[in-house]
Scaffold this active site. Structure first.
Site, PDB file in Angstrom:
ATOM      1  N   GLU A 171     -16.258  42.548 -10.983  1.00 51.93           N
ATOM      2  CA  GLU A 171     -16.913  42.286 -12.267  1.00 51.93           C
ATOM      3  C   GLU A 171     -16.042  41.482 -13.233  1.00 51.93           C
ATOM      4  OE1 GLU A 171     -16.806  45.226 -10.767  1.00 51.93           O
ATOM      5  OE2 GLU A 171     -18.828  46.053 -10.587  1.00 51.93           O
ATOM      6  N   PHE A 208     -21.942  61.171 -13.874  1.00 51.37           N
ATOM      7  CA  PHE A 208     -21.358  60.276 -12.873  1.00 51.37           C
ATOM      8  C   PHE A 208     -21.413  58.832 -13.383  1.00 51.37           C
ATOM      9  CE2 PHE A 208     -21.959  57.523  -9.068  1.00 51.37           C
ATOM     10  CZ  PHE A 208     -20.674  57.657  -8.569  1.00 51.37           C
ATOM     11  N   GLN A 209     -20.292  58.161 -13.379  1.00 47.97           N
ATOM     12  CA  GLN A 209     -20.132  56.772 -13.831  1.00 47.97           C
ATOM     13  C   GLN A 209     -20.537  56.564 -15.292  1.00 47.97           C
ATOM     14  OE1 GLN A 209     -21.904  54.208 -10.762  1.00 47.97           O
ATOM     15  NE2 GLN A 209     -19.903  54.200  -9.748  1.00 47.97           N
ATOM     16  N   LYS A 212     -30.271  53.606 -17.989  1.00 44.73           N
ATOM     17  CA  LYS A 212     -31.124  53.380 -16.820  1.00 44.73           C
ATOM     18  C   LYS A 212     -32.579  53.720 -17.118  1.00 44.73           C
ATOM     19  CE  LYS A 212     -31.220  54.396 -11.887  1.00 44.73           C
ATOM     20  NZ  LYS A 212     -30.481  54.985 -10.761  1.00 44.73           N
ATOM     21  N   MET A 259       6.589  31.795 -14.739  1.00 48.22           N
ATOM     22  CA  MET A 259       6.874  31.779 -16.172  1.00 48.22           C
ATOM     23  C   MET A 259       7.742  32.975 -16.579  1.00 48.22           C
ATOM     24  SD  MET A 259       6.738  30.103 -18.854  1.00 48.22           S
ATOM     25  CE  MET A 259       5.459  28.909 -19.174  1.00 48.22           C
TER      26      MET A 259
HETATM   27  C1  LIG Z   1      -3.215  39.634 -16.236  1.00 46.56           C
HETATM   28  C2  LIG Z   1      -1.840  39.218 -16.636  1.00 46.56           C
HETATM   29  N1  LIG Z   1      -0.780  39.952 -16.239  1.00 46.56           N
HETATM   30  C3  LIG Z   1       0.479  39.568 -16.569  1.00 46.56           C
HETATM   31  C4  LIG Z   1       0.678  38.440 -17.318  1.00 46.56           C
HETATM   32  C5  LIG Z   1       2.086  38.014 -17.734  1.00 46.56           C
HETATM   33  N2  LIG Z   1       2.438  36.715 -17.128  1.00 46.56           N
HETATM   34  C6  LIG Z   1       2.334  35.559 -17.815  1.00 46.56           C
HETATM   35  S1  LIG Z   1       2.749  34.237 -16.883  1.00 46.56           S
HETATM   36  C7  LIG Z   1       3.103  35.198 -15.576  1.00 46.56           C
HETATM   37  C8  LIG Z   1       3.576  34.592 -14.280  1.00 46.56           C
HETATM   38  C9  LIG Z   1       2.525  33.777 -13.620  1.00 46.56           C
HETATM   39  O1  LIG Z   1       2.937  33.500 -12.308  1.00 46.56           O
HETATM   40  P1  LIG Z   1       2.124  32.550 -11.374  1.00 46.56           P
HETATM   41  O2  LIG Z   1       0.696  32.910 -11.393  1.00 46.56           O
HETATM   42  O3  LIG Z   1       2.763  32.517 -10.047  1.00 46.56           O
HETATM   43  O4  LIG Z   1       2.245  31.138 -12.108  1.00 46.56           O
HETATM   44  P2  LIG Z   1       3.558  30.270 -12.436  1.00 46.56           P
HETATM   45  O5  LIG Z   1       4.111  30.735 -13.730  1.00 46.56           O
HETATM   46  O6  LIG Z   1       4.522  30.466 -11.305  1.00 46.56           O
HETATM   47  O7  LIG Z   1       3.047  28.875 -12.520  1.00 46.56           O
HETATM   48  C10 LIG Z   1       2.908  36.550 -15.863  1.00 46.56           C
HETATM   49  C11 LIG Z   1       3.158  37.662 -14.918  1.00 46.56           C
HETATM   50  C12 LIG Z   1      -0.463  37.736 -17.744  1.00 46.56           C
HETATM   51  N3  LIG Z   1      -0.372  36.655 -18.519  1.00 46.56           N
HETATM   52  N4  LIG Z   1      -1.707  38.124 -17.359  1.00 46.56           N
END
Ligand SMILES: Cc1ncc(C[n+]2csc(CCOP(=O)(O)OP(=O)(O)O)c2C)c(N)n1
Length: 577
Positions: A55, A117-118, A167, A483
């Site tokens: 979802e 439930f749910q 529902k 990042m």
């Molecule tokens: C749902 C979620 N969880 C954690 C983060 C924190 N976060 C920001 S950038 C990043 C790393 C992203 O890694 P990747 O998808 O491999 O992309 P890259 O930076 O290597 O291009 C994280 C963990 C986020 N922005 N969103």
């Protein structure tokens, strides 16, 4: 047919009301509390239902559809876990002002409050991340609730709206009134499509307009900062006219990108944490910032205390609560950016900003051409641009690749850069790109993700295959949550804690889903791989093996001002391990 007395189930009324709002596509997933709706759905073949695999993806896909069309995207889920799975997608849409209408099933009225439930209080959960959420307590409310949901989602500053429908209300019989938007021109039109008069918006009194015109005429170092409001209001022509009449350089924020032609001589680039040095220096030296539809968030301003201290702000913004929230405004013009610009253009006199532009040109750093060498992000994005004649929509995920996609791609189509800016939601790109692809049939749509974010919603490849949604998926594989790893490198003494990330064999993954997949390991393989992907009529997966520890430069350290960029590897870690 005497529509006035026609009796239908709540679920049928819901479907009709959606049709009246001009809905063509729904992204959803069934379950117990929403079964009456799914029972009715086959009677309404004009409503195309896309069965997602999670979802969260339904909400992102509805968001992508909405960003691409300007009309509300619709997602559907059952109660409990179905509804809670929508939450991240709704928060994403809320932060980026996307009109999304979410419809959730709820347990029957008699069961509510019993921990049935749910059963989940999805209204309570989503209240802070929606513009409006409403429990529909009787069949007679459904038509109005749907109409209201679309209106609220789309009017003014857009955002998500949730309708929770028990529902038994979906099964209740009621009278179809049918007095809604059906057949009305513009029933589901975007603000930009609604024709406007020439009178200035009420939030632009003559005195403020005059003062704005005076500021624009008098400024020596003016800048336009174009935010998401430019794209949301479709103010492309008006922004361009203002810039060209005055010679004022244009900065585009992350969500303002593709609101102004990338290759235009007046385009400067992106500001803020990963903004170009010359853009941030221009901001710091500016004496007037014309802020168009942006909220000056911390990723744009850096440390507020040191932000553009010599600049006055002329703030054009739809939402009055944004005025003075982060940066004080000398003059505020409240209204839809396009409307306000139309009013301003009636009085702004031609001028030039040549001396200031020459000064800014002196701030530009010579380009590091090594960045283009090998299988670099620049080379990959150049090739994608070339293979699509620059005319494609790029939906990016979150991380280093997001910044490269924002800064290095030459956007040609208005509103062709789509990303999760405010919430920064990893996993956004793949499902949002499905929504964009359905909104823009026949146009190339690329989802660009890191190896982390791609693994958050890659299950949606199955949705694309089942529904024939031709998204070109590109994974920038650096073996890290890049990042976060970059922050660890600079601010945590290279302690790479929980950032190395294993990936499956993406070529075999593609094969398992029955779609073409290719790993690109060198520059030499780039042209043919991208060319083949573009030629492929269905979904495709490309994996680009990029340098593992490449960094995004420049970078403003956390808490730093725009005047303190880190421009390369030599920087000293601020926080020793
Ligand atoms: C749902 C979620 N969880 C954690 C983060 C924190 N976060 C920001 S950038 C990043 C790393 C992203 O890694 P990747 O998808 O491999 O992309 P890259 O930076 O290597 O291009 C994280 C963990 C986020 N922005 N969103």
């Amino acid at each position: 047919m005497t529509a006035m007395t026609e009796t239908l189930t709540g679920a049928q009324i819901l479907c009709r009301a959606l049709l009246e709002e001009g809905v063509e596509v729904l992204f959803g997933y069934p379950g117990g509390a929403i079964m009456p709706f799914y029972h009715a759905l086959p009677e309404f073949p004009e409503l195309r239902h896309v069965l997602v695999r999670h979802e969260q993806a339904a909400a992102h896909a509805a968001d992508g559809y909405a960003r691409a069309t300007g009309r509300a995207g619709v997602c559907i889920a059952t109660s409990g876990p179905g509804a809670t799975n929508l939450v991240t997608g709704l928060a994403t849409a809320h932060m980026d002002n996307t009109p999304v209408v979410a419809i959730t099933g709820q347990v029957a009225r008699a069961m509510m409050g019993n921990d049935a439930f749910q059963e989940t209080d999805i209204i309570g959960i989503t209240q802070p991340i929606t513009k409006h959420s409403r429990l529909v307590e009787d069949v007679e409310e459904i038509e109005d609730a749907v109409r209201e949901a679309f209106q609220v989602a789309q009017e003014g500053r857009p955002g998500p709206v949730l309708l929770d429908i028990p529902k038994d209300v979906q099964n209740q019989r009621g009278v179809w009134k049918g007095s809604g938007a059906a057949g009305q021109e513009g029933g589901n039109s975007t603000p930009a499509q609604i024709s406007r008069g020439t009178a200035p918006p009420p939030g632009c009194p003559a005195a403020s307009l005059n003062e704005a015109v005076r500021l624009i005429a008098a400024a020596e170092r003016p800048l336009i900062m174009a935010g998401h409001g430019v794209v949301l209001s479709g103010a492309y022509a008006e922004l361009r006219a203002l810039a060209e009449r005055t010679g004022i350089p244009v900065i585009t924020t992350l969500l303002g990108i593709s609101g102004f032609p990338e290759a235009h001589p007046l385009h400067l680039g992106m500001p803020g944490m990963h903004g170009e040095v010359h853009v941030n220096r221009a901001i710091q030296q500016s004496d007037l910032i014309i802020g168009l539809g942006l909220r000056f968030d911390d990723r744009v301003t850096g440390n507020l205390a040191g932000f553009a201290r010599g600049a006055k702000l002329l703030h054009v913004e739809l939402d009055p609560s944004e005025i003075g929230k982060n940066v004080p405004a000398a003059v505020a013009l409240i209204g839809d950016v396009r409307e306000v610009l139309c009013s301003l253009l009636a009085s702004v006199a031609p001028r030039n900003s040549d001396a200031w532009r020459r000064e800014i040109a002196g701030f530009v750093r010579p380009r590091d051409e090594s960045f283009r060498a090998g299988l670099s992000p620049q080379a990959i994005l150049d090739e994608i641009g070339k293979a699509n004649d620059g005319f494609c929509t790029i939906v990016s995920d979150v991380g280093q690749h997001q910044m490269w996609v924002a800064k290095l791609f030459r956007y040609q189509r208005p509103n062709s850069h789509i990303t999760s800016g405010g919430l920064g939601t990893m996993g956004f790109a793949v499902p949002a790109a499905m929504g964009v692809a359905l909104a823009r049939p026949g146009e190339p749509v690329w989802a660009i993700s890191g190896d982390g974010g791609f693994q958050m919603n890659m299950q949606e490849i199955a949705t694309m295959v089942q529904e024939g949604i031709p998204v070109k998926m590109a994974v920038f594989n650096n073996g890290y949550l890049g990042m976060v790893r970059q922050w660890q490198q600079f601010f945590h003494g290279r302690r790479y804690s929980a950032t190395p990330i294993w990936s499956p064999d993406y070529v075999r993954l593609a094969e398992a889903y029955g779609i073409p997949g290719r790993r690109v390991e060198s520059f030499g393989q780039l042209e043919s791989a991208v060319g083949e992907a573009v030629a492929e009529p269905g979904p495709v997966l490309l994996e680009f093996m990029i340098e593992q520890e490449a960094n995004v430069f420049p970078m403003i350290p956390p808490g730093g001002s725009l005047s303190e960029p880190i421009e390369g590897e030599a920087a000293t870690p601020l926080v020793p391990a």
